[in-house]
Design an enzyme around this catalytic site. Structure first.
Site, PDB file in Angstrom:
ATOM      1  NE  ARG A  51      12.486  25.577 -35.311  1.00  0.00           N
ATOM      2  CZ  ARG A  51      13.049  26.109 -36.368  1.00  0.00           C
ATOM      3  NH1 ARG A  51      12.412  27.015 -37.067  1.00  0.00           N
ATOM      4  NH2 ARG A  51      14.256  25.747 -36.765  1.00  0.00           N
ATOM      5  CG  ASP A 177      34.626  33.596 -22.473  1.00  0.00           C
ATOM      6  OD1 ASP A 177      35.204  32.520 -22.728  1.00  0.00           O
ATOM      7  OD2 ASP A 177      35.003  34.676 -22.942  1.00  0.00           O
ATOM      8  CG  HIS A 178      34.271  27.594 -23.783  1.00  0.00           C
ATOM      9  ND1 HIS A 178      33.827  28.267 -24.883  1.00  0.00           N
ATOM     10  CD2 HIS A 178      35.433  27.023 -24.129  1.00  0.00           C
ATOM     11  CE1 HIS A 178      34.697  28.116 -25.854  1.00  0.00           C
ATOM     12  NE2 HIS A 178      35.690  27.371 -25.431  1.00  0.00           N
ATOM     13  CE  LYS A 182      39.755  26.071 -22.492  1.00  0.00           C
ATOM     14  NZ  LYS A 182      39.432  24.646 -22.670  1.00  0.00           N
ATOM     15  CG  HIS A 240      37.085  33.092 -26.075  1.00  0.00           C
ATOM     16  ND1 HIS A 240      36.056  32.768 -25.231  1.00  0.00           N
ATOM     17  CD2 HIS A 240      36.732  32.621 -27.288  1.00  0.00           C
ATOM     18  CE1 HIS A 240      35.123  32.113 -25.916  1.00  0.00           C
ATOM     19  NE2 HIS A 240      35.514  32.023 -27.165  1.00  0.00           N
ATOM     20  CE  LYS A 330      38.731  30.475 -36.369  1.00  0.00           C
ATOM     21  NZ  LYS A 330      38.163  29.664 -35.291  1.00  0.00           N
TER      22      LYS A 330
HETATM   23  P1  NAP Z   1      22.342  24.675 -33.973  1.00  0.00           P
HETATM   24  O1  NAP Z   1      23.082  23.400 -34.089  1.00  0.00           O
HETATM   25  O2  NAP Z   1      21.879  25.365 -35.203  1.00  0.00           O
HETATM   26  O3  NAP Z   1      21.065  24.376 -33.055  1.00  0.00           O
HETATM   27  C1  NAP Z   1      20.038  25.300 -32.867  1.00  0.00           C
HETATM   28  C2  NAP Z   1      18.993  24.691 -31.958  1.00  0.00           C
HETATM   29  O4  NAP Z   1      17.941  25.637 -31.807  1.00  0.00           O
HETATM   30  C3  NAP Z   1      18.377  23.420 -32.495  1.00  0.00           C
HETATM   31  O5  NAP Z   1      18.082  22.568 -31.410  1.00  0.00           O
HETATM   32  C4  NAP Z   1      17.086  23.924 -33.136  1.00  0.00           C
HETATM   33  O6  NAP Z   1      16.174  22.865 -33.208  1.00  0.00           O
HETATM   34  C5  NAP Z   1      16.705  25.002 -32.138  1.00  0.00           C
HETATM   35  N1  NAP Z   1      15.819  26.019 -32.698  1.00  0.00           N
HETATM   36  C6  NAP Z   1      15.984  26.725 -33.851  1.00  0.00           C
HETATM   37  N2  NAP Z   1      14.955  27.574 -34.025  1.00  0.00           N
HETATM   38  C7  NAP Z   1      14.137  27.415 -32.960  1.00  0.00           C
HETATM   39  C8  NAP Z   1      12.914  27.991 -32.557  1.00  0.00           C
HETATM   40  N3  NAP Z   1      12.280  28.914 -33.319  1.00  0.00           N
HETATM   41  N4  NAP Z   1      12.373  27.596 -31.396  1.00  0.00           N
HETATM   42  C9  NAP Z   1      12.961  26.658 -30.628  1.00  0.00           C
HETATM   43  N5  NAP Z   1      14.120  26.074 -30.957  1.00  0.00           N
HETATM   44  C10 NAP Z   1      14.696  26.435 -32.110  1.00  0.00           C
HETATM   45  O7  NAP Z   1      23.144  25.756 -33.133  1.00  0.00           O
HETATM   46  P2  NAP Z   1      24.253  25.483 -32.011  1.00  0.00           P
HETATM   47  O8  NAP Z   1      25.569  25.328 -32.668  1.00  0.00           O
HETATM   48  O9  NAP Z   1      23.791  24.410 -31.090  1.00  0.00           O
HETATM   49  O10 NAP Z   1      24.312  26.893 -31.265  1.00  0.00           O
HETATM   50  C11 NAP Z   1      23.361  27.304 -30.303  1.00  0.00           C
HETATM   51  C12 NAP Z   1      23.800  28.663 -29.740  1.00  0.00           C
HETATM   52  O11 NAP Z   1      25.049  28.514 -29.101  1.00  0.00           O
HETATM   53  C13 NAP Z   1      24.012  29.734 -30.812  1.00  0.00           C
HETATM   54  O12 NAP Z   1      23.689  30.985 -30.262  1.00  0.00           O
HETATM   55  C14 NAP Z   1      25.510  29.660 -31.089  1.00  0.00           C
HETATM   56  O13 NAP Z   1      26.018  30.868 -31.567  1.00  0.00           O
HETATM   57  C15 NAP Z   1      26.020  29.371 -29.690  1.00  0.00           C
HETATM   58  N6  NAP Z   1      27.331  28.697 -29.655  1.00  0.00           N
HETATM   59  C16 NAP Z   1      27.494  27.463 -30.211  1.00  0.00           C
HETATM   60  C17 NAP Z   1      28.726  26.840 -30.129  1.00  0.00           C
HETATM   61  C18 NAP Z   1      28.940  25.454 -30.700  1.00  0.00           C
HETATM   62  O14 NAP Z   1      30.023  24.907 -30.466  1.00  0.00           O
HETATM   63  N7  NAP Z   1      28.007  24.867 -31.400  1.00  0.00           N
HETATM   64  C19 NAP Z   1      29.796  27.463 -29.482  1.00  0.00           C
HETATM   65  C20 NAP Z   1      29.597  28.724 -28.918  1.00  0.00           C
HETATM   66  C21 NAP Z   1      28.347  29.321 -29.015  1.00  0.00           C
HETATM   67  P3  NAP Z   1      14.874  22.894 -34.191  1.00  0.00           P
HETATM   68  O15 NAP Z   1      15.369  23.320 -35.532  1.00  0.00           O
HETATM   69  O16 NAP Z   1      14.308  21.524 -34.131  1.00  0.00           O
HETATM   70  O17 NAP Z   1      13.943  23.893 -33.589  1.00  0.00           O
END
Ligand code: NAP
Length: 482
Positions: A51, A177-178, A182, A240, A330
């Site tokens: 966004r 599933d990363h 591996k 996992h 953990k």
């Molecule tokens: P995050 O840091 O909260 O990022 C969310 C992203 O989505 C941001 O770029 C945000 O940008 C965008 N966003 C939010 N609302 C939106 C909307 N209405 N339209 C378009 N874009 C939108 O989350 P994240 O950690 O990157 O995780 C992303 C996904 O991966 C989640 O499903 C999470 O469960 C999964 N995941 C993450 C990790 C990790 O290590 N981080 C690991 C495994 C799985 P704006 O606010 O600018 O829109």
């Protein structure tokens, strides 16, 4: 030994959530490394979308900053970085809104593979899938990539699958599933199915038991309130550990092809026996070093587990009578993930009792240092009587691959390239995810019904005493977490 890099075809990859944590920490660094190593072609294009209202230059600057934070020290200042950033573009798009979609359509090419990475909350998957269709952007051969959590129970996973299936065929959906990306996990398949040595022994007749451990040193601090809604069973076991179990226990697929492999994994999940409460230990860390799960989770009465150990049985001919012990937690003493296959002792020892008895152990380490180690029994060197010891036949990548070992690709690097190649082998199919929830749900429901309270374990330890007892009572021991 220098690994061969085979470039993929040019592609358009759109990362929804391109400004988020996952994109900055994992997806974009992975793409950079593939570019640096010559696997990403010159006319590949990556479009970040979120966004936030910014132009492509501002986005590139934010990625530059992310790289300063998340690339390895040895990668900083790499001259390939600026060339990589030239491949990045950006569009402000709200998944729930109607702005930006026609601009996105204008940027997509007709003649290259297209992939859409849904790196956003799962609640937005439906809106994204729908808009990619109503705006005529996603082609019939488009691929979408989704991340865990894939539901929090069977019902929500089915709903999520149905949402995606309304617009995409299963062959277009890549559920990451990363752990499956591996190198060692794939090597588990190479070891099992590329050698004649192991497969004849890979069954209840020769395998005493299997241990699968995913131990983390960190606690849940920072994201405790979020974690408290899931716990170790949902966060780690359902996905996992279940995937590692499947790859260890499955029958040889007819070919190393997506559905052949995933059919065999699914059969393992479906063959899991229900687990008795006495075969599960749930724990919460507490104690030394000021660590407390309840404080980290900001919930003084939480009954969510930060540790779980489970003994389970696979009800089929191959594994009848061979238990699989799974544990994850953990705030344990070290960060270590491994699959350890403990073979049985020889049926009869020809040596004196003094010589001792040893059994072969094959361990497949996923982290920290990926590698495979087989312990074989030899005679203790030197004069005197026959005394048996076990020594490692070590396949640590660092030694086997020499200086190239540092460049063992990160799981995301392999998986994203597989998306571009259109290879789903290392991605979870919808029915696999649902079957895993179908197995998990009654266990979690049992805890809820019994108001089950996790035991506590010392932060920085190997886990609860009760988990040691789970093994001791069977005359076995967990391998040291190190
Ligand atoms: P995050 O840091 O909260 O990022 C969310 C992203 O989505 C941001 O770029 C945000 O940008 C965008 N966003 C939010 N609302 C939106 C909307 N209405 N339209 C378009 N874009 C939108 O989350 P994240 O950690 O990157 O995780 C992303 C996904 O991966 C989640 O499903 C999470 O469960 C999964 N995941 C993450 C990790 C990790 O290590 N981080 C690991 C495994 C799985 P704006 O606010 O600018 O829109």
């Amino acid at each position: 030994m220098v690994s061969r890099v085979i470039p993929v075809d040019p592609f358009d990859l759109v990362i929804f959530g391109g400004t988020g944590d996952l994109a900055r920490r994992k997806i974009l660094p992975a793409l950079f490394r593939r570019f640096r190593d010559g696997q990403m072609p010159e006319d590949a294009r990556i479009i970040g979308a979120a966004r936030k209202d910014q132009d492509a230059d501002a986005y590139r600057q934010s990625v530059r900053e992310a790289f300063a934070e998340f690339l390895r020290p040895s990668e900083q200042g790499d001259p390939a970085m600026e060339a990589f950033l030239d491949h990045l573009d950006y569009l402000p798009i709200d998944a729930m809104g109607d702005g930006g979609w026609s601009e996105l359509k204008g940027k997509m090419r007709d003649d290259v593979p297209q992939a859409f990475y849904f790196s956003v909350a799962p609640s937005l998957f439906g809106a994204l899938a729908e808009r990619l269709h109503t705006h005529g952007i996603a082609r019939e051969d488009a691929r979408i990539v989704v991340e865990k959590p894939f539901g929090r129970d069977l019902g929500s996973a089915q709903a999520l699958n149905a949402t995606l299936a309304a617009h995409f065929d299963e062959t277009q959906i890549y559920r990451i599933d990363h752990y499956l990306g591996k190198e060692t996990v794939q090597n588990l398949m190479a070891v099992r199915f590329g050698n004649v040595l192991f497969e004849p022994l890979w069954n209840a007749q020769y395998v005493d038991h299997v241990q699968i451990t995913v131990a983390e040193e960190v606690g849940v601090g920072g994201r405790g309130a979020y974690y408290d809604k899931s716990g170790a069973m949902r966060d780690m076991v359902q996905n996992h550990l279940m995937q590692l179990l499947c790859l260890t226990a499955m029958e040889p697929p007819n070919r190393f092809e997506p559905d052949a492999v995933r059919d065999e994994k699914l059969k393992v999940i479906r063959a899991l026996d229900p687990v008795a409460p006495a075969d599960i230990v749930r724990g919460q860390y507490n104690g030394a070093k000021g660590a407390s799960y309840l404080e980290d989770a900001e919930a003084s009465d939480s009954r969510t587990e930060s540790y779980i150990a489970i003994k389970l049985h696979i009800a089929n001919w191959r594994w009848h009578g061979t238990p699989f012990y799974l544990r994850t937690g953990k705030r344990l003493k070290a960060r270590a993930s491994e699959i350890v296959v403990h073979f049985k002792e020889t049926p009869h020892s020809i040596f004196d009792e003094d010589a001792g008895r040893r059994a072969n152990v094959l361990s497949i380490r996923l982290q920290p240092d990926e590698g495979i180690d087989l312990r074989v029994t030899i005679k203790e060197p030197g004069p005197g009587g026959m005394r048996l010891v076990d020594v490692p036949l070590d396949m640590t990548f660092a030694e086997a691959l020499g200086p190239d070992a540092e460049n063992v690709p990160d799981a995301y690097e392999r998986l994203i390239m597989d998306v571009i190649r259109g290879n789903q082998t290392l991605f979870m199919r919808g029915d696999e995810v649902e079957a895993a929830w179908a197995w998990t749900d009654p266990i979690i429901a049992g805890w809820r019904d019994r108001n089950d309270k996790p035991v506590t374990y010392e932060a920085g330890s190997s886990g609860p005493e009760e988990a040691l007892m789970l093994m001791h009572r069977d005359g076995r021991r967990w391998r040291e977490i190190a």
